[in-house]
Scaffold this motif. Structure first.
Motif, mmCIF file in Angstrom:
data_model
loop_
_atom_site.group_PDB
_atom_site.id
_atom_site.type_symbol
_atom_site.label_atom_id
_atom_site.label_comp_id
_atom_site.label_asym_id
_atom_site.label_seq_id
_atom_site.Cartn_x
_atom_site.Cartn_y
_atom_site.Cartn_z
ATOM 1 N N LEU A 92 -15.526 4.330 0.219
ATOM 2 C CA LEU A 92 -16.447 3.778 1.211
ATOM 3 C C LEU A 92 -17.776 3.321 0.632
ATOM 4 C CD1 LEU A 92 -15.900 6.473 4.007
ATOM 5 C CD2 LEU A 92 -14.758 4.258 3.753
ATOM 6 N N PHE A 93 -17.938 3.367 -0.689
ATOM 7 C CA PHE A 93 -19.260 3.118 -1.266
ATOM 8 C C PHE A 93 -19.175 2.044 -2.349
ATOM 9 C CE2 PHE A 93 -18.942 7.580 0.052
ATOM 10 C CZ PHE A 93 -19.907 7.597 1.052
ATOM 11 N N PRO A 94 -19.373 0.777 -1.964
ATOM 12 C CA PRO A 94 -19.268 -0.302 -2.952
ATOM 13 C C PRO A 94 -20.306 -0.205 -4.059
ATOM 14 C CG PRO A 94 -20.154 -1.105 -0.857
ATOM 15 C CD PRO A 94 -19.665 0.278 -0.616
ATOM 16 N N ASN A 95 -21.466 0.333 -3.750
ATOM 17 C CA ASN A 95 -22.518 0.433 -4.767
ATOM 18 C C ASN A 95 -22.359 1.658 -5.656
ATOM 19 O OD1 ASN A 95 -23.812 -1.916 -3.866
ATOM 20 N ND2 ASN A 95 -24.888 -0.775 -2.256
ATOM 21 N N ALA A 96 -21.352 2.483 -5.347
ATOM 22 C CA ALA A 96 -21.112 3.676 -6.158
ATOM 23 C C ALA A 96 -19.835 3.551 -6.980
ATOM 24 C CB ALA A 96 -21.035 4.907 -5.260
ATOM 25 N N GLY A 97 -19.308 2.321 -7.087
ATOM 26 C CA GLY A 97 -18.156 2.105 -7.953
ATOM 27 C C GLY A 97 -16.834 1.932 -7.259
ATOM 28 N N ASP A 98 -16.791 2.041 -5.926
ATOM 29 C CA ASP A 98 -15.532 1.803 -5.227
ATOM 30 C C ASP A 98 -15.184 0.323 -5.283
ATOM 31 O OD1 ASP A 98 -14.684 4.363 -4.393
ATOM 32 O OD2 ASP A 98 -16.271 4.398 -2.885
ATOM 33 N N GLU A 99 -13.869 0.026 -5.231
ATOM 34 C CA GLU A 99 -13.404 -1.345 -5.409
ATOM 35 C C GLU A 99 -12.365 -1.709 -4.355
ATOM 36 O OE1 GLU A 99 -14.662 -3.428 -7.380
ATOM 37 O OE2 GLU A 99 -15.706 -2.258 -8.910
ATOM 38 N N ILE A 100 -12.138 -3.009 -4.212
ATOM 39 C CA ILE A 100 -11.112 -3.532 -3.304
ATOM 40 C C ILE A 100 -9.745 -3.392 -3.959
ATOM 41 C CG2 ILE A 100 -10.226 -5.640 -2.230
ATOM 42 C CD1 ILE A 100 -13.110 -6.572 -1.912
ATOM 43 N N CYS A 101 -8.749 -2.950 -3.178
ATOM 44 C CA CYS A 101 -7.380 -2.878 -3.701
ATOM 45 C C CYS A 101 -6.396 -3.714 -2.875
ATOM 46 C CB CYS A 101 -6.901 -1.430 -3.805
ATOM 47 S SG CYS A 101 -6.965 -0.497 -2.270
ATOM 48 N N GLN A 102 -6.852 -4.318 -1.782
ATOM 49 C CA GLN A 102 -6.007 -5.241 -1.022
ATOM 50 C C GLN A 102 -6.893 -6.141 -0.172
ATOM 51 O OE1 GLN A 102 -3.304 -3.594 1.942
ATOM 52 N NE2 GLN A 102 -1.795 -5.190 1.572
ATOM 53 N N VAL A 103 -6.495 -7.410 -0.068
ATOM 54 C CA VAL A 103 -7.202 -8.393 0.757
ATOM 55 C C VAL A 103 -6.170 -9.133 1.590
ATOM 56 C CG1 VAL A 103 -8.593 -10.493 0.767
ATOM 57 C CG2 VAL A 103 -9.078 -8.712 -0.900
ATOM 58 N N ALA A 104 -6.497 -9.351 2.860
ATOM 59 C CA ALA A 104 -5.634 -10.159 3.726
ATOM 60 C C ALA A 104 -6.517 -11.031 4.602
ATOM 61 C CB ALA A 104 -4.729 -9.282 4.589
ATOM 62 N N ALA A 105 -6.014 -12.211 4.953
ATOM 63 C CA ALA A 105 -6.780 -13.136 5.788
ATOM 64 C C ALA A 105 -5.826 -14.060 6.529
ATOM 65 C CB ALA A 105 -7.759 -13.958 4.939
ATOM 66 N N VAL A 106 -6.236 -14.479 7.725
ATOM 67 C CA VAL A 106 -5.508 -15.488 8.496
ATOM 68 C C VAL A 106 -6.514 -16.527 8.970
ATOM 69 C CG1 VAL A 106 -3.709 -13.891 9.253
ATOM 70 C CG2 VAL A 106 -5.738 -14.217 10.676
ATOM 71 N N ARG A 107 -6.018 -17.752 9.233
ATOM 72 C CA ARG A 107 -6.885 -18.834 9.707
ATOM 73 C C ARG A 107 -6.682 -19.046 11.200
ATOM 74 N NH1 ARG A 107 -6.448 -24.055 8.024
ATOM 75 N NH2 ARG A 107 -8.679 -24.405 8.081
ATOM 76 N N ILE A 108 -7.781 -19.328 11.885
ATOM 77 C CA ILE A 108 -7.756 -19.689 13.302
ATOM 78 C C ILE A 108 -8.308 -21.102 13.412
ATOM 79 C CG2 ILE A 108 -8.705 -19.211 15.588
ATOM 80 C CD1 ILE A 108 -8.784 -16.268 14.849
ATOM 81 N N VAL A 109 -7.465 -22.017 13.876
ATOM 82 C CA VAL A 109 -7.850 -23.417 14.031
ATOM 83 C C VAL A 109 -7.546 -23.832 15.465
ATOM 84 C CG1 VAL A 109 -7.489 -25.785 13.226
ATOM 85 C CG2 VAL A 109 -7.345 -23.893 11.601
ATOM 86 N N ASN A 110 -8.536 -24.454 16.104
ATOM 87 C CA ASN A 110 -8.352 -24.944 17.469
ATOM 88 C C ASN A 110 -7.979 -23.814 18.428
ATOM 89 O OD1 ASN A 110 -8.682 -27.226 19.017
ATOM 90 N ND2 ASN A 110 -6.540 -27.828 18.930
ATOM 91 N N GLY A 111 -8.527 -22.633 18.185
ATOM 92 C CA GLY A 111 -8.313 -21.513 19.087
ATOM 93 C C GLY A 111 -6.986 -20.806 18.930
ATOM 94 N N LYS A 112 -6.249 -21.079 17.845
ATOM 95 C CA LYS A 112 -4.946 -20.446 17.635
ATOM 96 C C LYS A 112 -4.825 -19.974 16.191
ATOM 97 C CE LYS A 112 -2.783 -24.176 19.049
ATOM 98 N NZ LYS A 112 -3.810 -24.961 19.729
ATOM 99 N N VAL A 113 -4.166 -18.826 16.013
ATOM 100 C CA VAL A 113 -3.858 -18.352 14.666
ATOM 101 C C VAL A 113 -2.788 -19.266 14.083
ATOM 102 C CG1 VAL A 113 -2.943 -16.448 13.290
ATOM 103 C CG2 VAL A 113 -4.438 -15.968 15.230
#
Length: 705
Positions: free
Chosen positions: A516-537
Motif C-alpha cells: 500500500l505504500f508506493p513511496n516505501a518501495g511497493d510496486e505494481i504487479c498487474q495493470v488492467a484497463a478498458v476504454r469507454i467511447v460514446n458512453g459504452k465500454v
C-alpha cells in the motif's frame, strides 16, 4: 454562484445559521433598546447577562433543532435521492432503502413504490425492445463474425479521420501488440496515429474532388507509423460529397505487401543465380576452348573433354534446381492461402466423410487458425480417412492440437497398424484420373509437410500430419469487428473543461500492487484497463497485463489478489507496461477507484516510463460522494451493491475484474450526475472538489490549463 447546485444539507445549515444569527441579533437589539428606555446605568450588567444567556440558549436550541433536522430530514432526503437515482440506473427494484428514510414517513414508501414501478416498466420495455431487435442483433453478430474472417483489414473512418469500424485483420496489420507498437487501433482514435497521414490526406482530397475512376476507388501505399510495415491500401468514399464543405466518411482496406515483396525478391534472386550460372558456364567453356587451341599435346584433349563434360553436368544440375525453385514459387503464388479455423477444417472433413457413410469424431484442443489453402488439405484428410476405413479401421477420430511451431493434425483409429509403404501407395494415387501427374503426395509437398504413422495408446493407431507454417492464434485473441457508427457524425472533441461528459472518451483502469505504500518501495504487479467511447465500454479494447515488480511479492498481498512471484516472472516490467497504458489512454480521461493510490505509482515511475500521466482524472470515490452524498460509504463493494452490480467472487481484487466493475459503476453514476444537472467536465470537477475532505481531486493542472 449557482445556489441550486448547493446540497440540501448545506442549504439547511445556512438556513439555521441565518435563523440563529437573526434571532440573536433581534434579542440583543431588544435588550439594548430596553436598557436605553429604562435609563438606569446600574441595570447594564443585568441586561448583558440576560443577553449572554439568550445567545447561548438560542445557539443551543438552533444547533439541536438543526441536528435533528439534518439527521431526520436532510440526510434521509439526500440518501433517498441517491437511492432513487441508483434505482433508475439498475434493475433491482427491491433494493432496501436506508434505515434513516423511515423518518420521512409515507414519502419513503411512495418513492419506493414509484421506483419499483419504473423499474418494472423499464424491464418490460427492454424485454419488448430485445424481442423486436433480436433478429437485428443476430444479423450484427453474423456481420461481425464475417468481418473477422475477412483476411484483409477493413476500416471505416469519419471525415475527421476518426476510426468508427475496424476488423481483426486490420488490428493484426497495424500492430496488435502494444508492447511492440507505440499506438494501437481504437474507436475514436485518429487514423493518423496508426498510418502515415500524407498518402491518406492526398487520396481523400482526390476522391472528394471526383477522382477514382468508375468505382471511385484510389489505390495507395501506406506505412505503419512505427515504420515496421508497408501496406497496400484502397480508399473508397462512403458517399459522394454533397458540397465543398461536406466531409464524407471513407472505407480503407489494407493488405500486407510483404508476401508479394518476398516473392519478387525470391524471383530476383533466382534470376541473379541463373545469370551468374550462365556467365560462369560461358567463361569456363571459353577457357576450355582457349586451352584446346593452345595445347599441343593430343593426350591433354581427353582430359579437357572430361572437364568440360563434368562442368556441363554440374551446370545442368544447378539449372534444374533453379528451375524447380522457380516452379515452387509459381505454385505458391497460385495457391489460395487464407486463414481458416481448425473448427472449420474439422466440420468440413466430418461432413465429407458423412456423405460416403463414414463416421469420424473431430475436435481441437484449443481454438486455432491456420494459414493454408483449405480445400486440398481437407481433401487429403478425407482421402486418407476413407482409405483407413476401407482397410477396416474403426472408431475414426481427428484431433487438431497447437504446438510450438504450428499445429499437429492426428488421425486416429482402432485396428491394424498402417505401414509406411501402404501409406506411400495411398499418397501416390492421383487426385483426379484426368490428371494422373497430380498425386496426394504433391498436396503434401505444396503444404510443405509430410505424414507418418505412429502407435497410439492401447490398440489405437495414429497418423500424424504437422502444419509447420500455420499461423496460430487463440480464439480469445482473435478479434471480430469493433464498431460504433455513431462516431461518424460526432464532431472531434478535446478533454477540455467545457466538453460534455457524454462526449468524452474514458479509460477506466486498476492496478494490483505488492503493498500500500508506493513511496516505501511497493510496486505494481498487474495493470488492467478498458476504454469507454460514446458512453459504452468498447468490447475488445482491453489492456490486461501482469507486471514484474522486480521485488518479492509478500504473502499478505498474494492472499488478496492471488498473484504469486512465479506468475510475474519473465513478464514485462513497469516501464514497458506503463508505456502501453499511456498509449492506450491517449486522448482520454482516466477513471479509477481511489485514483490517488494508483496514480502515485504511475507518477513515481514517469521518468522510467518516459511519459507523464497528466490526463484529466475522475475518481469514482469522489463521483460517488457527488451523487450519493458524502456521508455514505464509498468503497467499490458498497457502490456496486447500491447500483445492483455483481462482482463475481473470483474476479474481485483482480485488476481486470475491478476495472470492469468500476467501469459499470462509473457509467451509471455518470448518468446520475447528469440527472443532477452536472453535464460538463468542468461541472463535475467543481463538484468533486467540494468533497476533497474525503481525498484530494487530481485535476488542479486541468483547471489551471
Amino acid at each position: 454562484m449557482q445556489i441550486e447546485r448547493w446540497s440540501l444539507r448545506l442549504r439547511m445549515f445556512l438556513f439555521f445559521a441565518f435563523l440563529a444569527g437573526s434571532t440573536i441579533l433581534a434579542i440583543n437589539l431588544g435588550l439594548w433598546l430596553g436598557y436605553r428606555k429604562l435609563g438606569i446605568a446600574e441595570a447594564l450588567d443585568g441586561f448583558i447577562f440576560a443577553g449572554i444567556i439568550a445567545v447561548f440558549g438560542v445557539l443551543g436550541a438552533t444547533v439541536w433543532v438543526w441536528i435533528l433536522f439534518d439527521e431526520h430530514v436532510a440526510k434521509p432526503i439526500q440518501t433517498l435521492s441517491g437511492t432513487l437515482l441508483a434505482r433508475a440506473q439498475s434493475d433491482h427494484p427491491n433494493t432496501k432503502t436506508d434505515h434513516s428514510a423511515r423518518y420521512l414517513g409515507d414519502l419513503s414508501l411512495a418513492a419506493q413504490t414509484v421506483t419499483n414501478q419504473l423499474v418494472q416498466t423499464r424491464r418490460l420495455l427492454a424485454k419488448t425492445v430485445a424481442h423486436e431487435t433480436a433478429e437485428l442483433i443476430e444479423t450484427n453478430e453474423k456481420l461481425a463474425a464475417l468481418a473477422a474472417e475477412i483476411p484483409f483489414g477493413i476500416l471505416l473512418v469519419s471525415g475527421s479521420h476518426k476510426i468508427a469500424f475496424y476488423n481483426g485483420a486490420a488490428t493484426d496489420l497495424c500492430g496488435s501488440d502494444l508492447y511492440v507498437s507505440d499506438k494501437k487501433l481504437g474507436l475514436g482514435h485518429s487514423i493518423f496515429d496508426i498510418l502515415t497521414p500524407a498518402p491518406l490526406i492526398s487520396a481523400y482530397a482526390r476522391l472528394c474532388a471526383g477522382d477514382g475512376g468508375i468505382g471511385h476507388v484510389i489505390p495507395l501505399t501506406v506505412m505503419v507509423q512505427d515504420g515496421t510495415q508497408i501496406l497496400s491500401a484502397r480508399m473508397r468514399l462512403a458517399h459522394a460529397p454533397q458540397s465543398k464543405q461536406d466531409r464524407p466518411a471513407y472505407v480503407l482496406t489494407l493488405d500486407d505487401t510483404a508476401p508479394d515483396q518476398q516473392r519478387r525478391n525470391a524471383h530476383s534472386t533466382l534470376g541473379t543465380q541463373a545469370i551468374r550460372l550462365l556467365a560462369d558456364l560461358g567463361a569456363t567453356l571459353q577457357t576450355v576452348q582457349n586451352a584446346r587451341e593452345h595445347v599441343g599435346s593430343e593426350q591433354a584433349i581427353p582430359k579437357l573433354n572430361a572437364a568440360q563434360q563434368e562442368l556441363l553436368n554440374t551446370t545442368a544440375i544447378k539449372a534444374a534446381e533453379v528451375f524447380e525453385e522457380y516452379k515452387h514459387l509459381n505454385a505458391l503464388r497460385t495457391q489460395t492461402v487464407i486463414q481458416v479455423s481448425g473448427e472449420n477444417i474439422c466440420d468440413a472433413v466430418v461432413a465429407r466423410l458423412k456423405d460416403v457413410g463414414i463416421t469420424l469424431m473431430a475436435s481441437q484442443n484449443d481454438p486455432v487458425y491456420l494459414n493454408v489453402d483449405p480445400d486440398p488439405l481437407i481433401s487429403l484428410l478425407t482421402h486418407t480417412a476413407t482409405r483407413l476405413s476401407q482397410d477396416g479401421a474403426k472408431a475414426l477420430s481427428m484431433l487438431i492440437t497447437p504446438e510450438d511451431t504450428g499445429v499437429m493434425i492426428a488421425l486416429g483409429w482402432s485396428g491394424e497398424a498402417l505401414y509406411v509403404d501402404r501409406l506411400d501407395a495411398w499418397l501416390s494415387e492421383p487426385i483426379d484420373t484426368d490428371h494422373p501427374q497430380a498425386s496426394w503426395r504433391k498436396v503434401l509437398n505444396d503444404i510443405d509437410t509430410d505424414m507418418w504413422p505412429e502407435a497410439g495408446r492401447g490398440t489405437r493407431r495414429v497418423l500424424k500430419l504437422p502444419i509447420a507454417h500455420a499461423a496460430i492464434s487463440a480464439q480469445q485473441n482473435r478479434r471480430g469487428a469493433t464498431y460504433d457508427f455513431d462516431l461518424l457524425a460526432k464532431p472531434s472533441q478535446d478533454t477540455h473543461l467545457s466538453t460534455a461528459l457524454s462526449d468524452l472518451t474514458y479509460v477506466v483502469f486498476d492496478t494490483e500492487t505488492t503493498g500500500l505504500f508506493p513511496n516505501a518501495g511497493d510496486e505494481i504487479c498487474q495493470v488492467a484497463a478498458v476504454r469507454i467511447v460514446n458512453g459504452k465500454v468498447v468490447r475488445g479494447e482491453t489492456l490486461d497485463a501482469l507486471v514484474d515488480p522486480e521485488r518479492h511479492i509478500p504473502k499478505a498481498a498474494t492472499k488478496i489478489h492471488h498473484i504469486t512471484n512465479e506468475m510475474v516472472r519473465e513478464h514485462p516490467t513497469i516501464d514497458v507496461v506503463g508505456r502501453a497504458l499511456h498509449s492506450f489512454a491517449r486522448g482520454a480521461v482516466l477513471v479509477a477507484h481511489n485514483a490517488p493510490f494508483d496514480m502515485a505509482f504511475l507518477h513515481r515511475h514517469a521518468s522510467r516510463i518516459g511519459a507523464q500521466f497528466d490526463h484529466p482524472v475522475i475518481d469514482t470515490v469522489l463521483l460517488s460522494a457527488v451523487v450519493f452524498g458524502q456521508s455514505q460509504p464509498h468503497s467499490l463493494d458498497e457502490i456496486c451493491t447500491r447500483l445492483g452490480i455483481n462482482i463475481p467472487p473470483d474476479q474481485r481484487h483482480t485488476a481486470l475484474g475491478d476495472t470492469i466493475a468500476t467501469a459499470q459503476a462509473f457509467l451509471k453514476m455518470l448518468k446520475m450526475a447528469e440527472a443532477k444537472g452536472i453535464t460538463t467536465f468542468e461541472d463535475l470537477v467543481m463538484e468533486m472538489k467540494r468533497h476533497s475532505r474525503l481525498q484530494p481531486d487530481l485535476n488542479n493542472r486541468t483547471l489551471a490549463d
